[in-house]
Design a protein around this motif. Structure first.
Motif, PDB file in Angstrom:
ATOM      1  N   ASP A  25      -1.199 -67.082 -34.558  1.00 27.37           N
ATOM      2  CA  ASP A  25      -0.931 -68.036 -35.922  1.00 27.37           C
ATOM      3  C   ASP A  25      -2.020 -67.417 -37.045  1.00 27.37           C
ATOM      4  O   ASP A  25      -1.844 -67.319 -37.959  1.00 27.37           O
ATOM      5  CB  ASP A  25      -1.261 -69.329 -35.651  1.00 27.37           C
ATOM      6  CG  ASP A  25      -0.045 -70.019 -35.032  1.00 27.37           C
ATOM      7  OD1 ASP A  25       0.930 -69.431 -34.828  1.00 27.37           O
ATOM      8  OD2 ASP A  25      -0.294 -71.234 -34.380  1.00 27.37           O
ATOM      9  N   GLU A  26      -3.372 -67.024 -36.340  1.00 32.11           N
ATOM     10  CA  GLU A  26      -4.265 -66.683 -37.341  1.00 32.11           C
ATOM     11  C   GLU A  26      -3.970 -65.263 -37.774  1.00 32.11           C
ATOM     12  O   GLU A  26      -4.107 -65.250 -39.106  1.00 32.11           O
ATOM     13  CB  GLU A  26      -5.676 -66.484 -36.496  1.00 32.11           C
ATOM     14  CG  GLU A  26      -6.739 -66.025 -37.183  1.00 32.11           C
ATOM     15  CD  GLU A  26      -8.107 -65.986 -36.801  1.00 32.11           C
ATOM     16  OE1 GLU A  26      -8.988 -66.262 -37.080  1.00 32.11           O
ATOM     17  OE2 GLU A  26      -8.102 -65.569 -35.322  1.00 32.11           O
ATOM     18  N   ASP A  27      -3.265 -64.425 -37.012  1.00 30.12           N
ATOM     19  CA  ASP A  27      -2.904 -62.854 -37.562  1.00 30.12           C
ATOM     20  C   ASP A  27      -1.804 -63.251 -38.610  1.00 30.12           C
ATOM     21  O   ASP A  27      -2.029 -62.580 -39.552  1.00 30.12           O
ATOM     22  CB  ASP A  27      -2.484 -62.141 -36.232  1.00 30.12           C
ATOM     23  CG  ASP A  27      -3.607 -61.702 -35.375  1.00 30.12           C
ATOM     24  OD1 ASP A  27      -4.751 -61.831 -35.743  1.00 30.12           O
ATOM     25  OD2 ASP A  27      -3.014 -61.119 -34.448  1.00 30.12           O
ATOM     26  N   ALA A  28      -0.930 -64.155 -38.428  1.00 32.60           N
ATOM     27  CA  ALA A  28       0.045 -64.340 -39.542  1.00 32.60           C
ATOM     28  C   ALA A  28      -0.295 -65.005 -40.833  1.00 32.60           C
ATOM     29  O   ALA A  28      -0.136 -64.509 -41.767  1.00 32.60           O
ATOM     30  CB  ALA A  28       1.178 -65.348 -38.717  1.00 32.60           C
ATOM     31  N   TYR A  29      -1.354 -65.922 -40.606  1.00 31.74           N
ATOM     32  CA  TYR A  29      -2.274 -66.565 -41.762  1.00 31.74           C
ATOM     33  C   TYR A  29      -2.727 -65.291 -42.526  1.00 31.74           C
ATOM     34  O   TYR A  29      -2.531 -65.230 -43.767  1.00 31.74           O
ATOM     35  CB  TYR A  29      -3.163 -67.419 -41.404  1.00 31.74           C
ATOM     36  CG  TYR A  29      -3.971 -67.844 -42.381  1.00 31.74           C
ATOM     37  CD1 TYR A  29      -3.440 -68.891 -43.510  1.00 31.74           C
ATOM     38  CD2 TYR A  29      -5.077 -67.387 -42.751  1.00 31.74           C
ATOM     39  CE1 TYR A  29      -4.185 -69.254 -44.401  1.00 31.74           C
ATOM     40  CE2 TYR A  29      -6.128 -67.727 -43.819  1.00 31.74           C
ATOM     41  CZ  TYR A  29      -5.509 -68.575 -44.736  1.00 31.74           C
ATOM     42  OH  TYR A  29      -6.259 -69.058 -45.870  1.00 31.74           O
ATOM     43  N   TRP A  30      -3.533 -64.529 -41.879  1.00 26.96           N
ATOM     44  CA  TRP A  30      -4.022 -63.331 -42.808  1.00 26.96           C
ATOM     45  C   TRP A  30      -3.288 -62.236 -43.316  1.00 26.96           C
ATOM     46  O   TRP A  30      -3.393 -61.829 -44.281  1.00 26.96           O
ATOM     47  CB  TRP A  30      -5.292 -62.826 -41.840  1.00 26.96           C
ATOM     48  CG  TRP A  30      -6.418 -64.054 -41.752  1.00 26.96           C
ATOM     49  CD1 TRP A  30      -7.049 -64.517 -40.741  1.00 26.96           C
ATOM     50  CD2 TRP A  30      -7.103 -64.406 -42.897  1.00 26.96           C
ATOM     51  NE1 TRP A  30      -8.123 -65.172 -41.046  1.00 26.96           N
ATOM     52  CE2 TRP A  30      -8.127 -65.224 -42.250  1.00 26.96           C
ATOM     53  CE3 TRP A  30      -7.382 -63.888 -44.159  1.00 26.96           C
ATOM     54  CZ2 TRP A  30      -9.031 -65.720 -43.352  1.00 26.96           C
ATOM     55  CZ3 TRP A  30      -8.226 -64.526 -45.025  1.00 26.96           C
ATOM     56  CH2 TRP A  30      -9.245 -65.541 -44.379  1.00 26.96           C
ATOM     57  N   SER A  31      -2.319 -62.002 -42.457  1.00 24.83           N
ATOM     58  CA  SER A  31      -1.092 -61.250 -42.960  1.00 24.83           C
ATOM     59  C   SER A  31      -0.414 -61.677 -44.147  1.00 24.83           C
ATOM     60  O   SER A  31      -0.194 -61.131 -45.113  1.00 24.83           O
ATOM     61  CB  SER A  31      -0.200 -60.696 -42.120  1.00 24.83           C
ATOM     62  OG  SER A  31      -0.779 -60.275 -40.825  1.00 24.83           O
ATOM     63  N   GLY A  86      -1.733 -69.632 -22.468  1.00 25.73           N
ATOM     64  CA  GLY A  86      -1.024 -69.030 -23.544  1.00 25.73           C
ATOM     65  C   GLY A  86      -1.682 -69.689 -24.731  1.00 25.73           C
ATOM     66  O   GLY A  86      -1.286 -69.266 -26.172  1.00 25.73           O
ATOM     67  N   GLU A  87      -2.310 -70.801 -24.676  1.00 27.57           N
ATOM     68  CA  GLU A  87      -2.754 -71.518 -26.071  1.00 27.57           C
ATOM     69  C   GLU A  87      -3.434 -70.444 -26.814  1.00 27.57           C
ATOM     70  O   GLU A  87      -3.640 -70.543 -28.014  1.00 27.57           O
ATOM     71  CB  GLU A  87      -3.480 -72.763 -25.846  1.00 27.57           C
ATOM     72  CG  GLU A  87      -3.961 -73.507 -26.954  1.00 27.57           C
ATOM     73  CD  GLU A  87      -4.721 -74.776 -26.347  1.00 27.57           C
ATOM     74  OE1 GLU A  87      -5.139 -75.607 -27.303  1.00 27.57           O
ATOM     75  OE2 GLU A  87      -4.607 -75.027 -25.250  1.00 27.57           O
ATOM     76  N   ALA A  88      -4.524 -69.864 -26.352  1.00 28.18           N
ATOM     77  CA  ALA A  88      -5.407 -68.908 -27.026  1.00 28.18           C
ATOM     78  C   ALA A  88      -4.793 -67.794 -27.780  1.00 28.18           C
ATOM     79  O   ALA A  88      -4.912 -67.549 -28.954  1.00 28.18           O
ATOM     80  CB  ALA A  88      -6.535 -68.465 -26.151  1.00 28.18           C
ATOM     81  N   GLU A  89      -3.732 -67.180 -27.053  1.00 25.42           N
ATOM     82  CA  GLU A  89      -3.050 -66.091 -27.725  1.00 25.42           C
ATOM     83  C   GLU A  89      -2.028 -66.651 -28.693  1.00 25.42           C
ATOM     84  O   GLU A  89      -1.824 -66.131 -29.841  1.00 25.42           O
ATOM     85  CB  GLU A  89      -2.247 -65.620 -26.622  1.00 25.42           C
ATOM     86  CG  GLU A  89      -1.240 -64.323 -27.149  1.00 25.42           C
ATOM     87  CD  GLU A  89      -0.547 -63.853 -25.951  1.00 25.42           C
ATOM     88  OE1 GLU A  89       0.453 -62.974 -26.298  1.00 25.42           O
ATOM     89  OE2 GLU A  89      -0.552 -63.874 -24.823  1.00 25.42           O
ATOM     90  N   HIS A  90      -1.651 -68.005 -28.421  1.00 29.20           N
ATOM     91  CA  HIS A  90      -0.904 -68.405 -29.782  1.00 29.20           C
ATOM     92  C   HIS A  90      -1.601 -68.763 -30.752  1.00 29.20           C
ATOM     93  O   HIS A  90      -1.133 -68.558 -32.068  1.00 29.20           O
ATOM     94  CB  HIS A  90      -0.059 -69.947 -29.287  1.00 29.20           C
ATOM     95  CG  HIS A  90       0.764 -70.897 -30.116  1.00 29.20           C
ATOM     96  ND1 HIS A  90       1.895 -70.145 -30.533  1.00 29.20           N
ATOM     97  CD2 HIS A  90       0.356 -71.559 -31.085  1.00 29.20           C
ATOM     98  CE1 HIS A  90       2.157 -71.012 -31.580  1.00 29.20           C
ATOM     99  NE2 HIS A  90       1.460 -71.939 -31.871  1.00 29.20           N
ATOM    100  N   PHE A  91      -2.816 -69.216 -30.799  1.00 36.08           N
ATOM    101  CA  PHE A  91      -3.765 -69.581 -31.893  1.00 36.08           C
ATOM    102  C   PHE A  91      -4.008 -68.016 -32.421  1.00 36.08           C
ATOM    103  O   PHE A  91      -3.990 -67.967 -33.777  1.00 36.08           O
ATOM    104  CB  PHE A  91      -5.018 -70.022 -31.222  1.00 36.08           C
ATOM    105  CG  PHE A  91      -6.246 -70.227 -32.287  1.00 36.08           C
ATOM    106  CD1 PHE A  91      -5.989 -71.236 -33.309  1.00 36.08           C
ATOM    107  CD2 PHE A  91      -7.105 -69.202 -32.574  1.00 36.08           C
ATOM    108  CE1 PHE A  91      -7.013 -71.298 -34.378  1.00 36.08           C
ATOM    109  CE2 PHE A  91      -8.124 -69.516 -33.527  1.00 36.08           C
ATOM    110  CZ  PHE A  91      -7.932 -70.492 -34.445  1.00 36.08           C
ATOM    111  N   GLU A  92      -4.196 -67.101 -31.838  1.00 33.15           N
ATOM    112  CA  GLU A  92      -4.589 -65.593 -32.307  1.00 33.15           C
ATOM    113  C   GLU A  92      -3.338 -65.438 -33.345  1.00 33.15           C
ATOM    114  O   GLU A  92      -3.477 -64.924 -34.310  1.00 33.15           O
ATOM    115  CB  GLU A  92      -4.873 -64.895 -31.256  1.00 33.15           C
ATOM    116  CG  GLU A  92      -6.372 -64.950 -30.666  1.00 33.15           C
ATOM    117  CD  GLU A  92      -6.583 -63.900 -29.824  1.00 33.15           C
ATOM    118  OE1 GLU A  92      -5.998 -62.907 -29.742  1.00 33.15           O
ATOM    119  OE2 GLU A  92      -7.712 -64.112 -28.886  1.00 33.15           O
TER     120      GLU A  92
END
Length: 56
Positions: free
Chosen positions: A18-24, A10-16
């Motif tokens: 976080d990235e989605d939240a940042y750009w939002s 789940g580490e990659a999904e967690h990173f994605e």
């Protein structure tokens, strides 16, 4: 030997996520600022030549 990353499940999904939240958040902040938007081709032109310089 191929290179790769071995991480927790789940580490990659967690990173994605976080990235989605940042750009939002960035999108929300920019839209709320009232600054005018710039078309992608204009942004690239400005990055390559500097603001206010005509290209071609």
């Amino acid at each position: 030997m191929p290179a790769g990353h071995v991480g927790a499940d789940g580490e990659a999904e967690h990173f994605e996520n976080d990235e989605d939240a940042y750009w939002s958040n960035r999108t929300r902040d920019v839209l709320a600022s009232g600054e005018p938007t710039v078309a992608w081709d204009e942004a690239v032109r400005q990055l390559e030549t500097g603001p206010g310089n005509a290209c071609g």
